[in-house]
Scaffold this motif. Structure first.
Motif, PDB file in Angstrom:
ATOM      1  N   ARG A  93       0.548  -1.533  -0.054  1.00 33.36           N
ATOM      2  CA  ARG A  93      -0.254   0.124   0.373  1.00 33.36           C
ATOM      3  C   ARG A  93       0.729   1.460   0.208  1.00 33.36           C
ATOM      4  O   ARG A  93       0.684   2.136   0.081  1.00 33.36           O
ATOM      5  N   GLY A  94       2.025   0.662   0.400  1.00 28.23           N
ATOM      6  CA  GLY A  94       2.836   1.931   0.563  1.00 28.23           C
ATOM      7  C   GLY A  94       3.595   2.668  -0.904  1.00 28.23           C
ATOM      8  O   GLY A  94       4.287   3.754  -0.955  1.00 28.23           O
ATOM      9  N   GLY A  95       3.522   2.182  -1.879  1.00 28.42           N
ATOM     10  CA  GLY A  95       4.192   1.778  -3.024  1.00 28.42           C
ATOM     11  C   GLY A  95       3.675   2.854  -3.777  1.00 28.42           C
ATOM     12  O   GLY A  95       1.945   2.981  -3.581  1.00 28.42           O
ATOM     13  N   ARG A  96       4.070   4.135  -4.441  1.00 28.90           N
ATOM     14  CA  ARG A  96       3.215   4.859  -4.981  1.00 28.90           C
ATOM     15  C   ARG A  96       2.208   4.076  -6.571  1.00 28.90           C
ATOM     16  O   ARG A  96       1.765   4.849  -6.581  1.00 28.90           O
ATOM     17  N   THR A  97       3.366   2.947  -6.979  1.00 23.38           N
ATOM     18  CA  THR A  97       2.364   2.900  -8.079  1.00 23.38           C
ATOM     19  C   THR A  97       1.100   1.640  -7.786  1.00 23.38           C
ATOM     20  O   THR A  97       0.643   1.496  -8.519  1.00 23.38           O
ATOM     21  N   THR A  98       0.891   1.035  -7.166  1.00 26.70           N
ATOM     22  CA  THR A  98       0.072   0.432  -6.474  1.00 26.70           C
ATOM     23  C   THR A  98      -0.958   0.514  -5.494  1.00 26.70           C
ATOM     24  O   THR A  98      -1.359  -0.418  -4.752  1.00 26.70           O
ATOM     25  N   GLN A  99      -0.928   2.477  -5.276  1.00 27.02           N
ATOM     26  CA  GLN A  99      -1.792   2.582  -4.501  1.00 27.02           C
ATOM     27  C   GLN A  99      -3.586   2.306  -4.941  1.00 27.02           C
ATOM     28  O   GLN A  99      -4.022   2.250  -4.039  1.00 27.02           O
ATOM     29  N   GLN A 130       3.943  -4.245 -11.700  1.00 29.42           N
ATOM     30  CA  GLN A 130       4.303  -3.196 -10.614  1.00 29.42           C
ATOM     31  C   GLN A 130       4.328  -3.752  -9.340  1.00 29.42           C
ATOM     32  O   GLN A 130       5.531  -3.563  -8.405  1.00 29.42           O
TER      33      GLN A 130
END
Length: 408
Positions: A93-99, A130
């Protein structure tokens, strides 16, 4: 979620590190009763406790589960990293591309078990790519290992498509080093670089063929010159290259010294015995990384990035096709070279990273004795079928005609 382990393996690892049941329980943060249940096989180990067990016992997940390298699923990778499904979801959840995926522990478990994952975003190949990249970073493994585990966990799904790595950019710093050299110095550096690359390729060939090879500290140092009349000892290979490039007095003098001052190469001098002459002074040369980088920049050569994950190199693909063509007969168990270290169940190319698990050494079907032979695993067969067209484009010289019929 609970982790199935081998009770005997847990007891063996605990005794190996010299810990009592009470000591292990205290270190892991559970009761002695829980450890006794684990070792009796009457209870399973939770995700968090499993990760702590690996840390306390200083072992790999395979040491406790009995899973052979090359058979890992997505669940195995997560647990080997000591993460629960909740922790993995939080990290994703903290990944910019997987929000936009709204990752939860439930979705992580659905992903690992092969169940359908709710949400339109999970159908996007780009989004899934991603996820693969982030899982590899979280678990500390290569992208291709996550892709292989994905294949085993979700055999009915198409694989995420990772973007091809961008070509490496030419270093302006190294190009400036090249441009500062005069024509003769560039000629020397070019000839030495070409021979260095030829020797390196030969060493790679020997490695892959399982032949005896020298350590790099020896083969990187190439003979440049002998302090003796050319009429007696002739010219070294490097001197011949320089002569063909227009340098008619290819010695080890000022040009070599200038390249060494710029840290593009190193020179070594020792004595060798030659019949009829006795001890003769020899000059050897070794390119530095800076020297190779400057030569590549000046000559416009970009380093190969290798095939995109999860595809194989050309020599490994040759082995796969050989095993695939053998079908139910299998390939002789004496399959030479280092290929099995990269491809076979239970093997590892470096002692740490698991193999691809695409081939296995076993008895032929319906045989219980006799020689072992190499066969494709289910993962290997699926890999060949899924990527056959891609490999035909990448390696058109490798004959794959009729492979589809054999595998189906």
């Amino acid at each position: 979620m609970a982790q199935l382990i081998s009770p005997q393996a847990l007891t063996r690892q605990r005794e190996f590190v010299g810990m009592s049941v009470t000591q292990l329980a205290k270190a892991v943060g559970v009761t002695s009763r829980a450890v006794r249940h684990w070792e009796a096989g009457t209870r399973t180990v939770g995700d968090r406790s499993f990760g702590r067990l690996l840390d306390v016992l200083g072992c790999d997940a395979q040491d406790l589960t009995g899973h052979e390298p090359g058979t890992e699923t997505l669940t195995d990778l997560r647990r080997a990293a000591g993460m629960s499904a909740e922790e993995a979801a939080y990290a994703l959840r903290g990944g910019r591309t997987t929000q936009g995926l709204n990752v939860s522990a439930e979705k992580i478990r659905d992903l690992e078990s092969g169940r359908k994952i709710r949400g339109w975003a999970w159908r996007s190949p780009e989004a899934l790519a991603q996820v693969v990249r982030l899982l590899a970073q979280m678990y500390g493994v290569p992208d291709r290992l996550v892709m292989d585990a994905w294949h085993r966990s979700r055999p009915q799904d198409p694989l995420p498509v990772l973007p091809e790595p961008p070509p490496r950019q030419m270093s302006t710093e190294h190009l400036a080093v090249w441009q500062a050299l005069n024509e003769r110095q560039r000629t020397y550096l070019t000839c030495i670089f070409v021979q260095d690359q030829e020797v390196e390729k030969d060493q790679w060939r020997k490695r892959h063929a399982g032949e005896m090879r020298q350590p790099a500290i020896l083969w990187r140092r190439m003979t440049m010159a002998l302090s003796a009349p050319h009429s007696i000892v002739g010219y070294t290979t490097l001197q011949e290259r320089l002569r063909q490039a227009g340098v008619h007095d290819p010695g080890a003098g000022s040009s070599m010294a200038a390249l060494e001052r710029r840290h593009l190469l190193r020179t070594y001098r020792d004595w060798v015995y030659i019949d009829g002459l006795g001890e003769v002074l020899r000059t050897r040369v070794e390119m530095t990384r800076r020297g190779r980088a400057a030569a590549r920049a000046g000559l416009g050569i970009t380093r190969e990035t290798g095939p995109p994950a999860p595809l194989l190199s050309q020599w490994l693909w040759k082995i796969m096709i050989r095993v695939a063509r053998a079908g139910e007969r299998g390939v002789d168990g004496s399959l030479a070279g280092r290929g099995p270290h990269y491809l076979a169940v239970g093997q590892s190319p470096d002692g740490r990273t698991p193999s691809r698990g695409f081939i296995v050494l076993r008895h032929p079907d319906r045989a219980t004795y006799g020689p072992y032979r190499w066969f494709l695993t289910d993962s290997g067969r699926r890999h060949v079928i899924d990527y056959l067209d891609a490999y035909r484009t990448m390696y058109p010289d490798i004959d794959t005609e009729g492979v589809e019929e054999i595998l189906h």
